[in-house]
Each structure stands twice: as structure tokens, then as C-alpha cells.
Design a protein around this motif. Structure first.
Motif, mmCIF file in Angstrom:
data_model
loop_
_atom_site.group_PDB
_atom_site.id
_atom_site.type_symbol
_atom_site.label_atom_id
_atom_site.label_comp_id
_atom_site.label_asym_id
_atom_site.label_seq_id
_atom_site.Cartn_x
_atom_site.Cartn_y
_atom_site.Cartn_z
ATOM 1 N N TRP A 277 0.793 -1.229 0.000
ATOM 2 C CA TRP A 277 0.000 0.000 0.000
ATOM 3 C C TRP A 277 0.827 1.282 0.000
ATOM 4 C CZ3 TRP A 277 -4.330 -1.592 -1.552
ATOM 5 C CH2 TRP A 277 -4.903 -2.766 -1.081
ATOM 6 N N VAL A 312 -10.588 13.461 -0.262
ATOM 7 C CA VAL A 312 -9.495 13.026 0.610
ATOM 8 C C VAL A 312 -8.971 14.185 1.453
ATOM 9 C CG1 VAL A 312 -7.167 12.054 0.679
ATOM 10 C CG2 VAL A 312 -8.829 11.207 -0.995
ATOM 11 N N VAL A 317 -10.351 10.453 6.158
ATOM 12 C CA VAL A 317 -9.883 9.080 5.925
ATOM 13 C C VAL A 317 -9.930 8.295 7.235
ATOM 14 C CG1 VAL A 317 -7.937 7.656 5.181
ATOM 15 C CG2 VAL A 317 -8.450 9.795 3.994
ATOM 16 N N THR A 331 -7.658 0.071 -2.146
ATOM 17 C CA THR A 331 -7.028 0.674 -0.970
ATOM 18 C C THR A 331 -7.698 0.125 0.284
ATOM 19 O OG1 THR A 331 -6.694 2.744 0.251
ATOM 20 C CG2 THR A 331 -8.556 2.666 -1.242
ATOM 21 N N HIS A 333 -8.202 1.695 2.983
ATOM 22 C CA HIS A 333 -8.761 2.786 3.774
ATOM 23 C C HIS A 333 -10.164 3.164 3.294
ATOM 24 C CE1 HIS A 333 -4.735 3.109 5.367
ATOM 25 N NE2 HIS A 333 -4.259 3.327 4.156
ATOM 26 N N VAL A 335 -12.994 6.404 3.037
ATOM 27 C CA VAL A 335 -13.070 7.867 2.997
ATOM 28 C C VAL A 335 -14.491 8.303 3.323
ATOM 29 C CG1 VAL A 335 -12.669 9.932 1.625
ATOM 30 C CG2 VAL A 335 -11.287 7.891 1.221
ATOM 31 N N SER A 398 -2.290 7.690 5.736
ATOM 32 C CA SER A 398 -3.422 6.945 5.170
ATOM 33 C C SER A 398 -4.044 7.695 3.998
ATOM 34 C CB SER A 398 -4.476 6.694 6.251
ATOM 35 O OG SER A 398 -3.949 5.900 7.295
ATOM 36 N N VAL A 402 -4.299 6.500 0.027
ATOM 37 C CA VAL A 402 -5.534 6.474 -0.765
ATOM 38 C C VAL A 402 -5.274 7.064 -2.148
ATOM 39 C CG1 VAL A 402 -7.842 7.469 -0.996
ATOM 40 C CG2 VAL A 402 -7.117 6.535 1.195
ATOM 41 N N THR A 406 -5.147 4.908 -5.667
ATOM 42 C CA THR A 406 -6.115 5.279 -6.702
ATOM 43 C C THR A 406 -5.404 5.622 -8.006
ATOM 44 O OG1 THR A 406 -7.583 6.156 -4.985
ATOM 45 C CG2 THR A 406 -8.035 6.811 -7.257
#
Length: 625
Positions: A277, A312, A317, A331, A333, A335, A398, A402, A406
Motif C-alpha cells: 500500500w 481526501v 480518511v 485501498t 482505507h 473515505v 493513510s 488512498v 487510486t
């Protein structure tokens, strides 16, 4: 009250009074006008109402009251904050020190109180004042005598209203400044200190010397306006600091508390999770060689667009109190979509402003709008990296993950869609896609439009090449991911990452490199390219003979480097001189130009190696075939 339209150039605090410095670009004069700015202070205390009453009773402040502010990290809970104002900066500093000594918790102490005072008063630096501050992005900038100084290819490059001049000695630089008498000088701090060490009096000639770097006035003025930062506070400013200032001013409007003693705690990750990640954008290892009919398509502000589209921000997040969450497969995480993210809100406004300047430049072709667009672009480029920086006020690791996750997903989807259209992607460099087999610019635009519409992210055509060459890496022999060049179908040659565009190489090497690539720029097919390469190699070999015969002026062989404040193991030129460094290659190492005693010491073979490096970046006959 000010009724004459003058430019708000700067603000100065003298004792307990504040003065706006106003510039008239007709008479080129500066007028100082007193202004009662309000300085705001914020304190967290157990009994804020009682402290507010004491401050008012003792006449220590103009105003004092208690407000509800949202607390980090997710800005859901509120707290009671004592807010006070004073018209005296000295009194503000006294109260700040007093509260600090008493152990009170001071908050909202970023940015500089002068910046917030201007923001609250609606006084935007580098705008015209008509009783108040007004600004339209279509307006021109003040006409000011200026000098921008940068170190490049062994010379001090001085850009002024009248043109560009190059000198090699600090004395010549000082003489230029004394002659033109600029109102504003823009440079980095190393150039500033070099001038002071030689002649301290010359820095008093300009109204202000701004050590933010060798940026043009249009760029610096735009940063001042966006961040409400006066010129006197722009010294040593970074893009990250300017971005944080813009975000914090938005936080003041939203009643989001800025507490520098608080830091965001990230969740634990295993090594495997970090590997998956915590990566950057997509950068492919291209196959080196020559490609024909290549289209370079760029995402328009990819990372900022992701921040805006996915909402974001550090507080959105992994918000545990969120009711409406965005969950993606690429991801780990989540949002929150309950409310606008602060970072996303700021970035959205900046994207709109950048688009406006692009439109104005396309309509007028004025350099003013292009440089303002660059100023906004610099902030947008920094916005992504700063999102994961440890000192970022409204970012988080984090949130950073993201965006990178993405971007990799969006890039992969774009490649798949281009392949379905029947084309081949030969290289990917973060937000740039290089597509082979595209016959012309119109077809290139069509690909960008189709893929952009399907993805929901805007793409633009950066270039269409008749041919594109990706050289081999000197160390690995594989294709260089960040080096390429090619002939454009619209005319000219585009070069990225090669030796000749470095700012520290000697001007002689740059001149020879320019002649080499001028030869290549004339080639439109394989036959012409073979002949052009032969001519280019001949240019290099002639230059090598000139070097070995010592026919090159030593001034054209000077390296330049702005240098560091400190080195672990300083090179020889750093020991014998001060930055910015001007040095030549000698048999004993790099020697400062002013310490060179004999031309026989010069190591001309070192410069021949630099020319050979240019030769190694040329296509070989097998690649053309």
C-alpha cells in the motif's frame, strides 16, 4: 480610509503600530500608511469566560470572548476556546509570552499572526486598494523594476525588466544591481549571502530582497495573494508552507482548531502491508530504443483531481464516526463523504484557478497568465506529497496511500482502455502515458478524450512525436524511465532528463549538446535520422578536439552549484570557497575558479567524458533499423 488605487506591496510592524506600504506604479513611488490591524489570539483554558473578563477588565485586549471550535483529529467534537484581539503586535507578543509562562495551551498559532490579521481584514497582498482590497485574476500585476538572480551553467543569470544578462563574478553581479537599482530582488539565500560577504551596502539598494528562490515576480506575487503572505514574510518560504497557510486560513473559517502539540497517530502496518500500500505512482521500466508515431497523453492534475473526487483529507480518511463511507477495492482505507474534506476543498479551488489561468493564457498568450498558472501548479504538485508529510497539519499517511493507490488503479485502467482501442503503451511515467502507433495529433486527442470520458478523469495531449527515443541507463543498461527525447509533429524537439538540460554543467557542454540535438531535430524519417546522427557525432568529435587542443575559453568550462549549508564530507571546492560554487575540473579534483592558478591544471579529459555521455544518449544504427 484609502481611496486612491495603489498596490498593497507589503506591511511593516514598527513598535506597536502597523503600516501598509503602498506602491504607485505610475510614479514608481512607495507610500507608508498606518492601519489598525487586529491580531487574534487563541487559548485553551479551564475557565475561558473568567479569563476573558479579566483580560477586558485589565484593558489588556480590545476584545475577548469564547467560541466553540472543532477538535482534531476528525473535527467532530467541539471545545471551548478563548479568543481575543489586540491592535498592537507588541501586546500580542506580550500576551503570547504571558500565557506560555502560565502554562496555558495556546492554539491556532500558525500561520504568522500578521497573515491572519491581513486575512481577517480582507487585505490581500499585491492587490489594488480602493478603500479595501479587491482582486480579479484577470488583472495585471504592478509594474515594478525587479531582478531575478539564479546560478546556471557556471554563470549568475540576472533577469530584469530589460532582459537577461549573464556574469561570472560576484563583483560583476553587484555592479549590475548598482546600475539598474531594482525595487525588488528575487534569489535564494546563498546568492544573498554571497553578495553581502562581498559588499554589504548593495543589499540596501533595493526596497526588498526576497530570498524565496529565483522565481519571477508574477509567480511570487500569486503566492502572496493565495496565502495572504506579505513580501517581508516570503523569505525562505517553501511551497509546503504556503499550502499549509492556505489550508489553515480555510480552517479558521470552518472553526477547525490547529493544535501544533497534537500529532496524528497512524495505525500499525506489517512489512507486507507497507510493501503493497505504501508505494508511489506508476513508473514503468521502458524498453530502450526508437519508436515512431508516439502520442504522450497526460492526466490533468491527476493527484489533486483524485483528492477532490474522493474527498481526501486527513480528517475524512478512516473516520470512525462516519455514516457514509467510500470503500474501494484498491485501498484498505475508507473515505468519509458526510462532509467536505478541508484539503479537498482547498485543492478544488486551486484546480479551478489553474484552469482559469490556462484559459486566459490560451486566449491572450500573455506570459503573465502562464506564470500565474505555474505558481498554482507548483502548489498543486506539492499538495500530494505534503499530504503524507509528517508535519502536514491536515494530512495523513493513510490519506496519502488512498491517493497513490487510486492513481495506480486509474493508470492501469487507462492502459487497458488504450489497448482495447488497438494501440500499444510503451511507457508510463506517473501521470504520463506514451502510446505508439498514433498517426497524428487529432488521433491523439481522440484517444485522450475517449479514455478520459470513460475514466472520469481529464486527460490532455502533451505531445505527438514523429519519433521518440528512450536511451539506456548508464548503470543498468535498461531503459531510462525519466529520460527521453523526440521530434514533435508540430515542430521542434522535446528533451527530458538528458545531460544538456542540467543547470550545473558548463556552458560549453550545453552549447555542444544544443548543436547535437539541432541536427537530430531536422530528421523526419529513418534515412534522415541516420544522416543526422552522423552529423551529431561529428559535432561531438570536433568539440573533443577543441578541448584536447585547449582551444576553449576556461570561462565556458565552469561548473556551478548552489550548494548545501553543510556537507558530511565536503568536496574540495566547498572547502576552498563559499556557495554558490563556481569551479572547474582539474587533475587534483574540482577547484574553485578564483583559486585556479594555472590553465595546465585543468583536466580537459573530464569534459571529454561529459561529451561522450551525450554521445551515449544517441540512437545506434541497429535501433534505427
Amino acid at each position: 480610509m484609502i481611496f486612491v488605487a495603489k498596490w498593497f506591496l507589503d506591511v511593516k510592524v514598527l513598535g506597536d503600530k502597523c503600516f501598509l506600504e503602498l506602491y504607485d506604479d505610475m510614479s514608481r513611488s512607495i507610500e507608508r500608511v498606518m492601519n489598525k490591524l487586529k491580531f487574534y489570539g487563541y487559548v485553551l483554558v479551564k475557565e475561558p469566560e473568567e479569563i476573558a473578563r479579566i483580560l477586558l477588565y485589565e484593558n489588556l485586549v480590545n476584545e475577548a470572548w469564547v467560541e466553540d471550535w472543532y477538535k482534531p483529529p476528525y473535527y467532530r467534537d467541539k471545545c471551548r476556546v478563548l479568543v481575543y484581539t489586540t491592535n498592537s503586535f507588541e501586546n500580542y507578543r506580550y500576551l503570547y509570552s504571558l500565557f506560555k509562562r502560565r502554562g496555558f495551551h495556546i492554539v491556532n498559532n500558525y500561520p504568522h499572526p500578521l497573515i491572519e490579521a491581513l486575512y481577517r481584514a480582507g487585505l490581500k497582498p499585491l492587490t489594488k486598494l480602493y478603500g479595501g482590497s479587491t482582486w480579479d485574476p484577470r488583472e495585471h500585476d504592478p509594474v515594478i523594476d525587479y531582478a531575478t538572480i539564479r546560478v546556471e551553467n557556471g554563470f549568475y543569470i540576472v533577469e530584469t525588466n530589460d532582459g537577461v544578462e549573464a556574469v561570472q563574478s560576484i563583483r560583476d553581479l553587484i555592479e549590475i544591481l548598482r546600475t539598474i537599482k531594482p525595487l525588488l530582488v528575487f534569489s535564494n539565500s546563498l546568492v544573498y549571502f554571497a553578495v553581502i560577504n562581498e559588499d554589504e551596502g548593495v543589499v540596501k539598494t533595493p526596497y526588498s530582497w526576497i530570498t524565496i528562490g529565483s522565481y519571477t515576480p508574477h509567480i511570487v506575487f500569486e503566492w502572496c495573494r493565495l496565502s495572504y503572505t506579505p513580501l517581508s514574510l516570503m523569505n525562505n518560504a517553501t511551497i509546503g508552507r504556503l499550502l499549509s497557510t492556505i489550508e489553515v486560513l480555510r480552517a479558521r473559517d470552518w472553526k477547525y482548531l490547529v493544535d501544533r502539540e497534537w500529532s496524528r497517530v497512524e495505525g500499525f502496518r506489517t512489512i507486507d502491508e507497507l510493501f503493497v500500500w505504501d508505494r508511489g505512482g506508476s513508473i514503468h521500466q521502458p524498453k530502450p530504443g526508437l519508436y515512431w508515431n508516439v502520442c504522450q497523453i497526460d492526466f490533468k492534475s491527476l493527484y489533486p483531481s483524485i483528492i477532490v473526487k474522493l474527498n481526501v483529507s486527513g480528517e475524512t480518511v478512516n473516520d470512525p464516526y462516519c455514516a457514509k463511507q467510500l470503500i474501494t477495492q484498491y485501498t484498505p482505507h475508507k473515505v468519509c463523504l458526510d462532509r467536505d474534506g478541508l484539503v479537498a476543498s482547498v485543492i478544488s479551488n486551486l484546480i479551478d484557478l489553474k484552469d482559469l489561468y490556462e484559459k486566459l493564457f490560451d486566449e491572450t498568450r500573455l506570459k503573465l497568465y502562464d506564470e500565474r498558472r505555474s505558481a498554482v501548479k507548483w502548489i498543486l504538485v506539492a499538495s500530494f506529497g505534503y499530504l503524507g508529510y509528517r508535519n502536514s497539519i491536515f494530512g495523513s499517511v493513510s490519506a496519502h496511500e488512498v491517493v497513490t493507490s487510486t492513481s495506480r488503479f486509474v493508470t492501469a485502467e487507462a492502459i487497458r482502455k488504450i489497448l482495447k482501442l488497438g494501440f500499444r503503451v510503451i511507457h508510463v511515467l506517473v501521470d504520463s502515458l506514451f502510446v505508439e502507433g498514433v498517426e497524428n495529433l487529432d488521433e491523439c486527442r481522440e484517444i485522450a478524450e475517449v479514455v478520459g470520458d470513460e475514466l472520469g478523469y481529464r486527460l490532455k495531449v502533451d505531445a505527438h512525436y514523429i519519433w521518440l527515443y528512450i536511451p539506456r541507463s548508464v548503470t543498468t543498461g535498461l531503459g531510462s524511465s525519466n529520460k527521453y527525447y523526440g521530434v514533435l509533429s508540430t515542430g521542434g524537439l522535446k528533451i527530458k532528463g538528458l545531460t544538456i538540460i542540467r543547470r550545473d554543467i558548463p556552458i560549453f557542454i550545453k552549447q555542444i549538446g544544443s548543436r547535437v540535438f539541432e541536427e537530430l531535430a531536422s530528421a523526419k524519417n529513418a534515412v534522415e535520422l541516420r544522416k543526422a546522427i552522423c552529423r551529431a557525432v561529428e559535432v561531438i568529435e570536433n568539440a573533443e578536439r577543441m578541448l584536447m587542443n585547449r582551444e576553449v575559453d576556461i570561462k565556458l568550462l565552469v561548473f556551478s552549484r548552489e550548494g548545501k549549508v553543510s556537507y558530511r564530507k565536503p568536496p574540495r571546492y566547498a572547502i576552498l570557497s563559499k556557495p554558490p560554487y563556481m569551479y572547474v575540473a582539474t587533475r587534483t579534483g574540482f577547484t574553485p575558479l578564483n583559486a585556479l592558478e594555472d590553465l595546465d591544471e585543468v583536466d580537459y579529459s573530464y569534459y571529454v567524458k561529459l561529451l561522450n555521455r551525450i554521445k551515449e544518449e544517441l540512437p545506434v544504427p541497429e535501433e534505427i533499423n
